[in-house]
Scaffold this motif. Structure first.
Motif, PDB file in Angstrom:
ATOM      1  N   PHE A 145       4.052   8.047-147.891  1.00 31.66           N
ATOM      2  CA  PHE A 145       5.081   9.359-148.233  1.00 31.66           C
ATOM      3  C   PHE A 145       5.643   8.754-149.526  1.00 31.66           C
ATOM      4  CE2 PHE A 145       4.617   8.960-143.046  1.00 31.66           C
ATOM      5  CZ  PHE A 145       4.826  10.018-143.438  1.00 31.66           C
ATOM      6  N   ASN A 146       4.784   7.597-150.404  1.00 27.40           N
ATOM      7  CA  ASN A 146       5.359   7.858-151.845  1.00 27.40           C
ATOM      8  C   ASN A 146       4.436   7.855-152.641  1.00 27.40           C
ATOM      9  OD1 ASN A 146       7.481   6.108-151.050  1.00 27.40           O
ATOM     10  ND2 ASN A 146       7.439   4.843-150.148  1.00 27.40           N
ATOM     11  N   ILE A 147       3.690   8.366-151.913  1.00 29.13           N
ATOM     12  CA  ILE A 147       2.423   9.053-153.411  1.00 29.13           C
ATOM     13  C   ILE A 147       3.191   9.737-154.629  1.00 29.13           C
ATOM     14  CG2 ILE A 147       0.367  10.319-153.610  1.00 29.13           C
ATOM     15  CD1 ILE A 147      -0.372   9.576-150.442  1.00 29.13           C
ATOM     16  N   GLN A 148       2.162   9.487-155.783  1.00 26.07           N
ATOM     17  CA  GLN A 148       2.798   9.698-156.775  1.00 26.07           C
ATOM     18  C   GLN A 148       2.192  11.070-157.309  1.00 26.07           C
ATOM     19  OE1 GLN A 148       6.373   9.721-157.745  1.00 26.07           O
ATOM     20  NE2 GLN A 148       5.997   8.467-155.635  1.00 26.07           N
ATOM     21  N   ASN A 149       0.596  10.383-157.251  1.00 29.02           N
ATOM     22  CA  ASN A 149      -0.253  11.417-158.167  1.00 29.02           C
ATOM     23  C   ASN A 149      -1.616  11.262-157.065  1.00 29.02           C
ATOM     24  OD1 ASN A 149      -1.389   8.401-158.367  1.00 29.02           O
ATOM     25  ND2 ASN A 149       0.023   8.712-160.018  1.00 29.02           N
ATOM     26  N   LYS A 150      -2.373  12.295-157.892  1.00 28.25           N
ATOM     27  CA  LYS A 150      -3.952  12.497-156.479  1.00 28.25           C
ATOM     28  C   LYS A 150      -4.466  11.498-156.903  1.00 28.25           C
ATOM     29  CE  LYS A 150      -4.794  17.175-158.800  1.00 28.25           C
ATOM     30  NZ  LYS A 150      -6.166  18.425-159.690  1.00 28.25           N
ATOM     31  N   GLN A 151      -4.605   9.795-157.807  1.00 27.89           N
ATOM     32  CA  GLN A 151      -4.916   9.055-158.186  1.00 27.89           C
ATOM     33  C   GLN A 151      -4.773   7.725-156.377  1.00 27.89           C
ATOM     34  OE1 GLN A 151      -4.001  10.215-160.549  1.00 27.89           O
ATOM     35  NE2 GLN A 151      -6.155  10.968-161.083  1.00 27.89           N
ATOM     36  N   GLU A 152      -3.290   8.249-156.510  1.00 26.68           N
ATOM     37  CA  GLU A 152      -3.210   6.797-155.493  1.00 26.68           C
ATOM     38  C   GLU A 152      -3.921   7.817-154.212  1.00 26.68           C
ATOM     39  OE1 GLU A 152       1.182   6.349-155.682  1.00 26.68           O
ATOM     40  OE2 GLU A 152       0.879   5.024-157.501  1.00 26.68           O
ATOM     41  N   PHE A 153      -3.293   9.286-153.488  1.00 25.33           N
ATOM     42  CA  PHE A 153      -3.999   9.977-153.333  1.00 25.33           C
ATOM     43  C   PHE A 153      -5.029   9.441-152.480  1.00 25.33           C
ATOM     44  CE2 PHE A 153      -5.525  13.616-150.787  1.00 25.33           C
ATOM     45  CZ  PHE A 153      -4.706  14.226-149.328  1.00 25.33           C
ATOM     46  N   LYS A 154      -6.487   9.908-153.489  1.00 29.36           N
ATOM     47  CA  LYS A 154      -7.391   9.501-153.463  1.00 29.36           C
ATOM     48  C   LYS A 154      -8.538   7.774-152.745  1.00 29.36           C
ATOM     49  CE  LYS A 154     -12.002   8.100-155.729  1.00 29.36           C
ATOM     50  NZ  LYS A 154     -12.821   8.481-157.280  1.00 29.36           N
TER      51      LYS A 154
ATOM     52  N   THR B 177       1.181  22.170-149.906  1.00 30.97           N
ATOM     53  CA  THR B 177       1.695  20.986-149.066  1.00 30.97           C
ATOM     54  C   THR B 177       2.484  19.426-149.541  1.00 30.97           C
ATOM     55  OG1 THR B 177      -0.446  19.592-150.446  1.00 30.97           O
ATOM     56  CG2 THR B 177      -0.955  20.974-148.118  1.00 30.97           C
ATOM     57  N   PRO B 178       3.179  18.955-148.610  1.00 30.87           N
ATOM     58  CA  PRO B 178       3.091  18.030-149.231  1.00 30.87           C
ATOM     59  C   PRO B 178       2.448  16.514-150.109  1.00 30.87           C
ATOM     60  CG  PRO B 178       3.477  16.921-147.205  1.00 30.87           C
ATOM     61  CD  PRO B 178       3.244  18.941-147.613  1.00 30.87           C
ATOM     62  N   PRO B 179       2.526  15.666-150.467  1.00 28.64           N
ATOM     63  CA  PRO B 179       2.083  15.313-151.102  1.00 28.64           C
ATOM     64  C   PRO B 179       0.987  14.091-150.802  1.00 28.64           C
ATOM     65  CG  PRO B 179       4.459  15.028-152.336  1.00 28.64           C
ATOM     66  CD  PRO B 179       4.314  15.369-151.201  1.00 28.64           C
ATOM     67  N   TRP B 180       1.421  13.900-149.114  1.00 28.72           N
ATOM     68  CA  TRP B 180       0.619  13.651-147.973  1.00 28.72           C
ATOM     69  C   TRP B 180      -0.435  13.973-147.597  1.00 28.72           C
ATOM     70  CZ3 TRP B 180       5.703  13.632-148.212  1.00 28.72           C
ATOM     71  CH2 TRP B 180       6.337  13.978-147.228  1.00 28.72           C
ATOM     72  N   MET B 181      -0.714  15.592-148.021  1.00 27.74           N
ATOM     73  CA  MET B 181      -1.276  16.311-146.979  1.00 27.74           C
ATOM     74  C   MET B 181      -1.999  16.876-148.376  1.00 27.74           C
ATOM     75  SD  MET B 181       0.176  19.341-144.917  1.00 27.74           S
ATOM     76  CE  MET B 181      -0.710  20.356-143.973  1.00 27.74           C
ATOM     77  N   LYS B 182      -3.379  17.390-148.205  1.00 35.18           N
ATOM     78  CA  LYS B 182      -4.274  17.918-149.167  1.00 35.18           C
ATOM     79  C   LYS B 182      -5.018  19.654-147.304  1.00 35.18           C
ATOM     80  CE  LYS B 182      -8.322  17.519-152.169  1.00 35.18           C
ATOM     81  NZ  LYS B 182      -7.295  18.065-153.478  1.00 35.18           N
ATOM     82  N   ILE B 183      -5.254  19.902-148.619  1.00 38.96           N
ATOM     83  CA  ILE B 183      -6.563  21.197-147.752  1.00 38.96           C
ATOM     84  C   ILE B 183      -7.807  21.553-149.112  1.00 38.96           C
ATOM     85  CG2 ILE B 183      -6.302  23.350-146.693  1.00 38.96           C
ATOM     86  CD1 ILE B 183      -4.648  22.454-145.417  1.00 38.96           C
TER      87      ILE B 183
END
Length: 324
Positions: free
Chosen positions: A6-15, A251-257
């Motif tokens: 729940f503290n993801i800030q960008n695409k790199q962190e999400f990946k 979507t919120p930062p911790w979710m992706k479609i």
């Protein structure tokens, strides 16, 4: 890991977190591991989120989809079609769900305490195990407004409450199923200010199905608002996407479609192409975060998405792997 989600800030962190969650679930989720093994996929060969296998959502109907040995705290179930089996989402950490929907709502709408929450969810209230009712009940409690609450079939009382709150200038969130919202505006027409009308889904056999544009136009006219909001969630997820109008969801930062090719379930589409909806929901840390749904949709370059329909069972391809 749960804190990082729940503290993801960008695409790199999400990946990076997605790949870490994939490794965790590959190791600890027997159903998902078997599915990956049948595809000859191992974490050592995965370097992008598009390469991660997405578990067909039907497995939640026939298997215990778990990545944890902890005690099950809640079991959420789908309504199911008549005579059909229901999905079961076994939740070992209910606080993950609470944190997901509270932070997700705040991300898009701000502090829940600013709103009076009125819920018109009759068909959900009439059964046990609804994740939507669980969420809305907590939002009602967190709103700390005495007027917040559920309404079953007492739509006249709800209409009076809406008119009163509107006169007093209060911010309102009215969340309901489509058929119940239509019942309400057939009884009473409104001209609401400071009000979010959020529909959560279809007619559930209670009315003729309407295309989104037609439904939203009717609701806009009936409630006197310029936009109809929508929530995209399901039993098998612990996060939600939201649309603030025109059926375009975020979507919120911790979710992706993502969308998959309708002819090749293992191939991910480029942006803008219709396909089957695949969801990454990192809040599903203790079940499965990578799910191939039965929805059809389109994802745009800015990562917003639309839902355009559902697969007919006869159209679901690539599911010969369901013999686990």
């Amino acid at each position: 890991m749960e804190t990082s989600i729940f503290n993801i800030q960008n695409k790199q962190e999400f990946k990076a977190l997605s790949l870490a969650v994939f490794k965790h679930q590959f190791k600890n989720n027997k159903v998902y591991r078997s599915f990956c093994d049948l595809l000859f996929v191992h974490p050592s060969s995965i370097s992008t989120i598009e390469e991660i296998p997405f578990l067909p959502i039907q497995f939640f109907k026939s298997r215990k989809v778990l990545s944890s040995l902890d005690e099950i705290q809640e079991t959420f179930t789908s309504s199911g079609t008549t005579g059909g089996s229901t999905s079961k989402h076994l939740v070992t950490n209910i606080n993950l769900y609470k944190e997901s929907y509270l932070k997700g709502f705040a991300h898009f709408y701000g502090n829940i305490e600013e709103y009076t929450v009125l819920a018109l969810l009759p068909n959900y209230l009439q059964r046990q195990g609804s994740s939507l009712v669980f969420m809305v009940a907590d939002l009602i409690e967190k709103s700390k407004k005495v007027e917040s609450g559920f309404y079953l079939d007492n739509i006249q009382e709800l209409a009076n409450k809406l008119l009163e709150l509107n006169r007093n200038g209060q911010k309102i969130l009215l969340i309901g199923v489509s058929f119940a919202l239509l019942d309400l505006i057939e009884m009473q027409q409104f001209n609401l200010k400071n009000t979010i009308i959020m529909e959560t889904g279809g007619m559930k056999g209670r009315r003729k199905e309407l295309v989104r544009e037609e439904l939203h136009t009717i609701l806009q006219n009936g409630f006197g608002v310029t936009e109809i909001h929508s929530e995209y969630g399901m039993t098998e997820l612990l996060s939600q996407g939201y649309s603030k109008g025109n059926g375009v969801f975020e979507t919120p930062p911790w979710m992706k479609i993502l969308t998959r090719d309708t002819e090749d379930a293992l191939s991910i589409n480029a942006s803008g192409k219709n396909g089957g909806i695949n969801v990454i929901d990192l809040a599903n840390y203790n079940s499965c975060s990578f799910i191939a749904t039965q929805d059809l949709g389109k994802v745009y370059e800015n990562e917003t998405f639309e839902i355009i329909g559902r697969f007919d069972n006869s159209d679901i391809r690539g599911c010969n792997l369901m013999v686990l």
